[in-house]
Design a protein around this motif. Structure first.
Motif, PDB file in Angstrom:
ATOM      1  N   ARG A 171       0.837  -1.191   0.000  1.00 29.77           N
ATOM      2  CA  ARG A 171       0.000   0.000   0.000  1.00 29.77           C
ATOM      3  C   ARG A 171       0.877   1.248   0.000  1.00 29.77           C
ATOM      4  O   ARG A 171       1.978   1.264   0.544  1.00 29.77           O
ATOM      5  CB  ARG A 171      -0.922   0.017   1.229  1.00 29.77           C
ATOM      6  CG  ARG A 171      -1.849  -1.196   1.317  1.00 29.77           C
ATOM      7  CD  ARG A 171      -2.974  -1.100   0.283  1.00 29.77           C
ATOM      8  NE  ARG A 171      -3.883  -0.022   0.600  1.00 29.77           N
ATOM      9  CZ  ARG A 171      -4.919  -0.140   1.409  1.00 29.77           C
ATOM     10  NH1 ARG A 171      -5.183  -1.295   1.990  1.00 29.77           N
ATOM     11  NH2 ARG A 171      -5.724   0.890   1.629  1.00 29.77           N
ATOM     12  N   GLY A 172       0.374   2.316  -0.583  1.00 29.75           N
ATOM     13  CA  GLY A 172       1.154   3.543  -0.665  1.00 29.75           C
ATOM     14  C   GLY A 172       1.385   4.192   0.682  1.00 29.75           C
ATOM     15  O   GLY A 172       2.427   4.802   0.917  1.00 29.75           O
ATOM     16  N   ASP A 173       0.435   4.056   1.602  1.00 30.81           N
ATOM     17  CA  ASP A 173       0.539   4.659   2.917  1.00 30.81           C
ATOM     18  C   ASP A 173       1.121   3.638   3.891  1.00 30.81           C
ATOM     19  O   ASP A 173       0.434   2.717   4.329  1.00 30.81           O
ATOM     20  CB  ASP A 173      -0.845   5.119   3.399  1.00 30.81           C
ATOM     21  CG  ASP A 173      -0.790   5.887   4.709  1.00 30.81           C
ATOM     22  OD1 ASP A 173       0.314   6.011   5.274  1.00 30.81           O
ATOM     23  OD2 ASP A 173      -1.848   6.365   5.165  1.00 30.81           O
ATOM     24  N   LYS A 174       2.392   3.809   4.233  1.00 27.62           N
ATOM     25  CA  LYS A 174       3.056   2.830   5.084  1.00 27.62           C
ATOM     26  C   LYS A 174       2.532   2.839   6.512  1.00 27.62           C
ATOM     27  O   LYS A 174       2.744   1.893   7.270  1.00 27.62           O
ATOM     28  CB  LYS A 174       4.575   3.065   5.071  1.00 27.62           C
ATOM     29  CG  LYS A 174       5.219   2.835   3.707  1.00 27.62           C
ATOM     30  CD  LYS A 174       6.724   2.971   3.780  1.00 27.62           C
ATOM     31  CE  LYS A 174       7.363   2.765   2.405  1.00 27.62           C
ATOM     32  NZ  LYS A 174       7.106   1.415   1.877  1.00 27.62           N
ATOM     33  N   GLU A 175       1.844   3.922   6.910  1.00 26.09           N
ATOM     34  CA  GLU A 175       1.296   3.968   8.258  1.00 26.09           C
ATOM     35  C   GLU A 175       0.147   2.983   8.442  1.00 26.09           C
ATOM     36  O   GLU A 175      -0.236   2.686   9.572  1.00 26.09           O
ATOM     37  CB  GLU A 175       0.828   5.385   8.592  1.00 26.09           C
ATOM     38  CG  GLU A 175       1.970   6.390   8.730  1.00 26.09           C
ATOM     39  CD  GLU A 175       1.486   7.742   9.196  1.00 26.09           C
ATOM     40  OE1 GLU A 175       0.259   7.885   9.420  1.00 26.09           O
ATOM     41  OE2 GLU A 175       2.316   8.650   9.335  1.00 26.09           O
ATOM     42  N   LEU A 176      -0.415   2.482   7.339  1.00 27.94           N
ATOM     43  CA  LEU A 176      -1.481   1.494   7.451  1.00 27.94           C
ATOM     44  C   LEU A 176      -0.985   0.237   8.160  1.00 27.94           C
ATOM     45  O   LEU A 176      -1.735  -0.401   8.907  1.00 27.94           O
ATOM     46  CB  LEU A 176      -2.027   1.138   6.073  1.00 27.94           C
ATOM     47  CG  LEU A 176      -2.813   2.232   5.348  1.00 27.94           C
ATOM     48  CD1 LEU A 176      -3.185   1.768   3.941  1.00 27.94           C
ATOM     49  CD2 LEU A 176      -4.066   2.596   6.128  1.00 27.94           C
ATOM     50  N   ALA A 177       0.279  -0.116   7.922  1.00 22.13           N
ATOM     51  CA  ALA A 177       0.839  -1.308   8.566  1.00 22.13           C
ATOM     52  C   ALA A 177       0.909  -1.126  10.073  1.00 22.13           C
ATOM     53  O   ALA A 177       0.505  -2.011  10.835  1.00 22.13           O
ATOM     54  CB  ALA A 177       2.221  -1.620   7.992  1.00 22.13           C
ATOM     55  N   THR A 178       1.416   0.017  10.523  1.00 26.10           N
ATOM     56  CA  THR A 178       1.538   0.237  11.958  1.00 26.10           C
ATOM     57  C   THR A 178       0.161   0.357  12.617  1.00 26.10           C
ATOM     58  O   THR A 178      -0.043  -0.124  13.736  1.00 26.10           O
ATOM     59  CB  THR A 178       2.369   1.500  12.248  1.00 26.10           C
ATOM     60  OG1 THR A 178       1.800   2.624  11.555  1.00 26.10           O
ATOM     61  CG2 THR A 178       3.802   1.314  11.782  1.00 26.10           C
ATOM     62  N   THR A 179      -0.787   0.971  11.909  1.00 27.11           N
ATOM     63  CA  THR A 179      -2.146   1.078  12.456  1.00 27.11           C
ATOM     64  C   THR A 179      -2.742  -0.307  12.684  1.00 27.11           C
ATOM     65  O   THR A 179      -3.336  -0.589  13.736  1.00 27.11           O
ATOM     66  CB  THR A 179      -3.047   1.885  11.513  1.00 27.11           C
ATOM     67  OG1 THR A 179      -2.508   3.202  11.356  1.00 27.11           O
ATOM     68  CG2 THR A 179      -4.459   1.982  12.056  1.00 27.11           C
ATOM     69  N   ALA A 180      -2.601  -1.187  11.702  1.00 27.02           N
ATOM     70  CA  ALA A 180      -3.126  -2.550  11.825  1.00 27.02           C
ATOM     71  C   ALA A 180      -2.416  -3.311  12.935  1.00 27.02           C
ATOM     72  O   ALA A 180      -3.050  -4.046  13.711  1.00 27.02           O
ATOM     73  CB  ALA A 180      -2.983  -3.285  10.495  1.00 27.02           C
ATOM     74  N   LEU A 181      -1.103  -3.143  13.034  1.00 25.91           N
ATOM     75  CA  LEU A 181      -0.348  -3.847  14.072  1.00 25.91           C
ATOM     76  C   LEU A 181      -0.717  -3.358  15.469  1.00 25.91           C
ATOM     77  O   LEU A 181      -0.770  -4.150  16.419  1.00 25.91           O
ATOM     78  CB  LEU A 181       1.157  -3.673  13.826  1.00 25.91           C
ATOM     79  CG  LEU A 181       1.706  -4.442  12.617  1.00 25.91           C
ATOM     80  CD1 LEU A 181       3.124  -3.990  12.283  1.00 25.91           C
ATOM     81  CD2 LEU A 181       1.684  -5.952  12.878  1.00 25.91           C
ATOM     82  N   TRP A 182      -1.004  -2.058  15.611  1.00 27.65           N
ATOM     83  CA  TRP A 182      -1.444  -1.546  16.912  1.00 27.65           C
ATOM     84  C   TRP A 182      -2.778  -2.171  17.302  1.00 27.65           C
ATOM     85  O   TRP A 182      -3.011  -2.496  18.476  1.00 27.65           O
ATOM     86  CB  TRP A 182      -1.579  -0.021  16.874  1.00 27.65           C
ATOM     87  CG  TRP A 182      -0.303   0.743  17.015  1.00 27.65           C
ATOM     88  CD1 TRP A 182       0.204   1.665  16.141  1.00 27.65           C
ATOM     89  CD2 TRP A 182       0.636   0.696  18.102  1.00 27.65           C
ATOM     90  NE1 TRP A 182       1.397   2.182  16.604  1.00 27.65           N
ATOM     91  CE2 TRP A 182       1.677   1.613  17.813  1.00 27.65           C
ATOM     92  CE3 TRP A 182       0.690  -0.027  19.292  1.00 27.65           C
ATOM     93  CZ2 TRP A 182       2.760   1.805  18.661  1.00 27.65           C
ATOM     94  CZ3 TRP A 182       1.774   0.172  20.148  1.00 27.65           C
ATOM     95  CH2 TRP A 182       2.787   1.075  19.824  1.00 27.65           C
ATOM     96  N   LYS A 183      -3.679  -2.340  16.335  1.00 20.17           N
ATOM     97  CA  LYS A 183      -4.977  -2.955  16.619  1.00 20.17           C
ATOM     98  C   LYS A 183      -4.796  -4.407  17.065  1.00 20.17           C
ATOM     99  O   LYS A 183      -5.464  -4.874  18.000  1.00 20.17           O
ATOM    100  CB  LYS A 183      -5.869  -2.876  15.381  1.00 20.17           C
ATOM    101  CG  LYS A 183      -6.298  -1.462  15.021  1.00 20.17           C
ATOM    102  CD  LYS A 183      -6.950  -1.386  13.658  1.00 20.17           C
ATOM    103  CE  LYS A 183      -8.271  -2.096  13.607  1.00 20.17           C
ATOM    104  NZ  LYS A 183      -8.947  -1.890  12.288  1.00 20.17           N
ATOM    105  N   ILE A 184      -3.899  -5.107  16.393  1.00 21.84           N
ATOM    106  CA  ILE A 184      -3.634  -6.503  16.766  1.00 21.84           C
ATOM    107  C   ILE A 184      -3.009  -6.562  18.156  1.00 21.84           C
ATOM    108  O   ILE A 184      -3.378  -7.409  18.983  1.00 21.84           O
ATOM    109  CB  ILE A 184      -2.715  -7.155  15.718  1.00 21.84           C
ATOM    110  CG1 ILE A 184      -3.449  -7.270  14.381  1.00 21.84           C
ATOM    111  CG2 ILE A 184      -2.234  -8.522  16.184  1.00 21.84           C
ATOM    112  CD1 ILE A 184      -2.571  -7.691  13.225  1.00 21.84           C
TER     113      ILE A 184
END
Length: 238
Positions: A171-184
């Protein structure tokens, strides 16, 4: 001309081929791997291919096991893992060994795509993981109601963590990965105190957060992830 990566140069060296387009010298390969064992299981043969870094072969074999018409892993993949309307008692259809083998094959397929930098195919695959979309969704997500459904408990956290980590590549927005990992991470913390496996899952997500933050140059956040890992290492090995 396309610049060769270090992995490409190492493979070319071991094959005995030259990286120079002007070279006409044909040399014998420096590495001649033994044929794959025929008496071992498909998964054991895949592990051998992983050790050899034969990622194309790993991808071919894992895809065949997950999607092949005669594979006994295909019903798990198609009828349970990809099915958003999974039966509530899906876990009763699997024994522990089946689940462990299925997850290993699934993740090795994903790692093969990553090692080969085939991020488009990886993104397409992860988008089909309907039972993982709950943690991958974001405020700008346009997915259907799959993202609002709680994932089945039989899917290990390792699969959700891997799916989240792929977002930094797909995905173009790399912050999506950290957002998902915080939720997990928050969901795993809700299971504490729990079995040692839960602590290891939390350690896994913290380690993944460290890797993602490091790749983004977010050194303060990466250091904080390391600091959170320290007590988990002791607790997970006690």
């Amino acid at each position: 001309s396309t610049q060769m990566t270090q992995d490409d140069m190492a493979d070319a060296f071991l094959r005995g081929s030259s990286s120079s387009s002007e070279s006409t010298v044909v040399t014998n390969p420096l590495l001649r791997p033994l044929p794959l064992p025929t008496t071992e299981t498909d998964l054991e043969r895949i592990r051998v291919l992983v050790e050899r870094r034969a990622w194309g072969d790993v991808l071919s074999m894992t895809s065949s096991l997950l999607k092949g018409a005669t594979s006994h892993y295909a019903p798990i993949y198609n009828n349970l893992f990809l099915n958003p309307n999974h039966p509530s008692d899906a876990a009763t259809l699997l024994n522990a060994q089946q689940l462990q083998e299925f997850v290993e094959i699934l993740l090795l397929q994903g790692h093969a795509w990553m090692q080969m930098r085939r991020y488009k195919e990886l993104a397409t695959e992860v988008q089909q993981w309907s039972n993982c979309q709950y943690y991958l969704s974001s405020s700008d997500n346009n997915n259907n109601n799959q993202s609002s459904q709680q994932p089945p408990s039989w899917i290990p956290w390792a699969v959700h963590i891997f799916a989240a980590a792929t977002l930094q590549y797909t995905r173009g927005d790399k912050e999506l990965a950290t957002t998902a990992l915080w939720k997990i991470r928050a969901a795993i913390q809700q299971q504490l105190p729990g079995a040692p496996a839960v602590v290891l899952d939390l350690l896994h997500v913290e380690h993944t957060l460290f890797n993602v933050f490091s790749a983004q140059g977010e050194w303060r956040m990466a250091l904080e992830a390391l600091e959170r890992m320290a007590p988990l290492l002791k607790e997970g090995t006690d």
